[in-house]
Design a protein around this motif. Structure first.
Motif, PDB file in Angstrom:
ATOM      1  N   MET A 149      -2.468   6.250  16.542  1.00 35.06           N
ATOM      2  CA  MET A 149      -3.580   5.809  15.735  1.00 35.06           C
ATOM      3  C   MET A 149      -3.275   6.090  14.272  1.00 35.06           C
ATOM      4  N   PRO A 150      -3.391   5.086  13.421  1.00 34.10           N
ATOM      5  CA  PRO A 150      -3.034   5.283  12.013  1.00 34.10           C
ATOM      6  C   PRO A 150      -4.003   6.225  11.289  1.00 34.10           C
ATOM      7  N   ASN A 151      -3.445   6.960  10.355  1.00 37.85           N
ATOM      8  CA  ASN A 151      -4.244   7.823   9.497  1.00 37.85           C
ATOM      9  C   ASN A 151      -4.860   6.946   8.411  1.00 37.85           C
ATOM     10  N   LYS A 152      -6.132   6.674   8.523  1.00 38.70           N
ATOM     11  CA  LYS A 152      -6.804   5.741   7.617  1.00 38.70           C
ATOM     12  C   LYS A 152      -7.003   6.298   6.214  1.00 38.70           C
ATOM     13  N   SER A 153      -6.684   7.566   5.995  1.00 36.93           N
ATOM     14  CA  SER A 153      -6.855   8.145   4.669  1.00 36.93           C
ATOM     15  C   SER A 153      -5.593   8.067   3.805  1.00 36.93           C
ATOM     16  N   LEU A 154      -4.505   7.538   4.354  1.00 33.53           N
ATOM     17  CA  LEU A 154      -3.272   7.438   3.574  1.00 33.53           C
ATOM     18  C   LEU A 154      -3.466   6.495   2.391  1.00 33.53           C
ATOM     19  N   ARG A 155      -2.944   6.906   1.239  1.00 30.02           N
ATOM     20  CA  ARG A 155      -3.050   6.112   0.008  1.00 30.02           C
ATOM     21  C   ARG A 155      -1.705   5.422  -0.232  1.00 30.02           C
ATOM     22  N   ILE A 156      -1.737   4.082  -0.285  1.00 30.49           N
ATOM     23  CA  ILE A 156      -0.523   3.274  -0.402  1.00 30.49           C
ATOM     24  C   ILE A 156      -0.624   2.407  -1.648  1.00 30.49           C
ATOM     25  N   LEU A 157       0.446   2.380  -2.432  1.00 35.59           N
ATOM     26  CA  LEU A 157       0.511   1.562  -3.647  1.00 35.59           C
ATOM     27  C   LEU A 157       1.658   0.586  -3.523  1.00 35.59           C
ATOM     28  N   ILE A 158       1.379  -0.698  -3.790  1.00 34.33           N
ATOM     29  CA  ILE A 158       2.397  -1.754  -3.745  1.00 34.33           C
ATOM     30  C   ILE A 158       2.573  -2.301  -5.152  1.00 34.33           C
ATOM     31  N   ALA A 159       3.809  -2.343  -5.628  1.00 29.39           N
ATOM     32  CA  ALA A 159       4.093  -2.890  -6.953  1.00 29.39           C
ATOM     33  C   ALA A 159       5.083  -4.047  -6.834  1.00 29.39           C
ATOM     34  N   ASP A 160       4.603  -5.233  -7.163  1.00 29.69           N
ATOM     35  CA  ASP A 160       5.435  -6.434  -7.145  1.00 29.69           C
ATOM     36  C   ASP A 160       4.824  -7.434  -8.119  1.00 29.69           C
ATOM     37  N   ALA A 161       5.646  -8.095  -8.882  1.00 27.50           N
ATOM     38  CA  ALA A 161       5.153  -9.055  -9.872  1.00 27.50           C
ATOM     39  C   ALA A 161       4.563 -10.306  -9.232  1.00 27.50           C
ATOM     40  N   GLN A 162       4.988 -10.627  -8.027  1.00 23.50           N
ATOM     41  CA  GLN A 162       4.522 -11.842  -7.352  1.00 23.50           C
ATOM     42  C   GLN A 162       3.280 -11.561  -6.515  1.00 23.50           C
ATOM     43  N   HIS A 163       2.190 -12.253  -6.851  1.00 19.33           N
ATOM     44  CA  HIS A 163       0.920 -12.076  -6.137  1.00 19.33           C
ATOM     45  C   HIS A 163       1.088 -12.327  -4.632  1.00 19.33           C
ATOM     46  N   PHE A 164       1.806 -13.383  -4.276  1.00 25.38           N
ATOM     47  CA  PHE A 164       1.990 -13.731  -2.868  1.00 25.38           C
ATOM     48  C   PHE A 164       2.705 -12.614  -2.118  1.00 25.38           C
ATOM     49  N   ASN A 165       3.706 -12.002  -2.732  1.00 20.96           N
ATOM     50  CA  ASN A 165       4.420 -10.891  -2.089  1.00 20.96           C
ATOM     51  C   ASN A 165       3.495  -9.697  -1.872  1.00 20.96           C
ATOM     52  N   ARG A 166       2.705  -9.358  -2.889  1.00 21.60           N
ATOM     53  CA  ARG A 166       1.774  -8.232  -2.757  1.00 21.60           C
ATOM     54  C   ARG A 166       0.800  -8.497  -1.618  1.00 21.60           C
ATOM     55  N   LEU A 167       0.298  -9.709  -1.544  1.00 23.99           N
ATOM     56  CA  LEU A 167      -0.654 -10.073  -0.508  1.00 23.99           C
ATOM     57  C   LEU A 167      -0.025  -9.989   0.880  1.00 23.99           C
ATOM     58  N   ARG A 168       1.196 -10.508   1.034  1.00 27.45           N
ATOM     59  CA  ARG A 168       1.889 -10.447   2.333  1.00 27.45           C
ATOM     60  C   ARG A 168       2.116  -9.013   2.768  1.00 27.45           C
ATOM     61  N   ILE A 169       2.560  -8.166   1.859  1.00 28.72           N
ATOM     62  CA  ILE A 169       2.829  -6.769   2.198  1.00 28.72           C
ATOM     63  C   ILE A 169       1.522  -6.056   2.559  1.00 28.72           C
ATOM     64  N   GLU A 170       0.479  -6.279   1.780  1.00 29.76           N
ATOM     65  CA  GLU A 170      -0.803  -5.643   2.070  1.00 29.76           C
ATOM     66  C   GLU A 170      -1.332  -6.070   3.439  1.00 29.76           C
ATOM     67  N   ARG A 171      -1.209  -7.335   3.770  1.00 31.04           N
ATOM     68  CA  ARG A 171      -1.661  -7.814   5.084  1.00 31.04           C
ATOM     69  C   ARG A 171      -0.872  -7.174   6.220  1.00 31.04           C
ATOM     70  N   ARG A 172       0.399  -6.917   6.000  1.00 27.79           N
ATOM     71  CA  ARG A 172       1.208  -6.252   7.032  1.00 27.79           C
ATOM     72  C   ARG A 172       0.727  -4.829   7.260  1.00 27.79           C
TER      73      ARG A 172
END
Length: 133
Positions: free
Chosen positions: A1-24
């Motif tokens: 079961m995932p730890n829902k309190s983990l803080r994750i930051l994604i840095a990418d210049a391309q909006h589509f890439n950020r969105l794909r990674i966040e959805r994953r």
């Protein structure tokens, strides 16, 4: 079961890439994900945050070689784990540690799953055990 309190930051210049990674991450049950589009946005979040970030994912092409991302993430006490993707200078067999490097343009679900197995480890139980008879 995932730890829902983990803080994750994604840095990418391309909006589509950020969105794909966040959805994953969302597919795996992680929803505390903050996307940023530039290193200028990432820097104050990492340097001046009141809590350390559990995972920082950065597109290696964002700094155009102006900064050593590996050492920036590895030496920063505000970053618990780092992942640099789209890094063309990535070693073929990086040593395990706080920062991982990948040549993949965008991390896929399998690599994120593997990454999270290292980041989201269960904490050891600390407390009092009460015996009920």
């Amino acid at each position: 079961m995932p730890n829902k309190s983990l803080r994750i930051l994604i840095a990418d210049a391309q909006h589509f890439n950020r969105l794909r990674i966040e959805r994953r991450f969302n597919q795996l049950g992680y929803f505390r994900v903050a996307p940023v589009q530039s290193f200028d946005e990432l820097l104050p979040l990492v340097e001046y945050g009141c809590e350390p970030l559990d995972l920082v994912l950065v597109n290696g092409a964002m700094t155009n070689g102006a900064l050593d991302l590996f050492n920036f993430l590895a030496d920063n006490p505000q970053v618990r784990h780092g992942f640099i993707f789209n890094e063309q200078q990535a070693p073929l067999s990086p040593a395990p540690g706080k920062v991982q490097v990948s040549q993949a343009a965008v991390p896929d679900l399998a690599s994120i799953t593997q990454l999270m197995s290292a980041v989201d480890r269960p904490l050891p139980f600390v407390g009092t055990v009460i015996s009920v008879r």
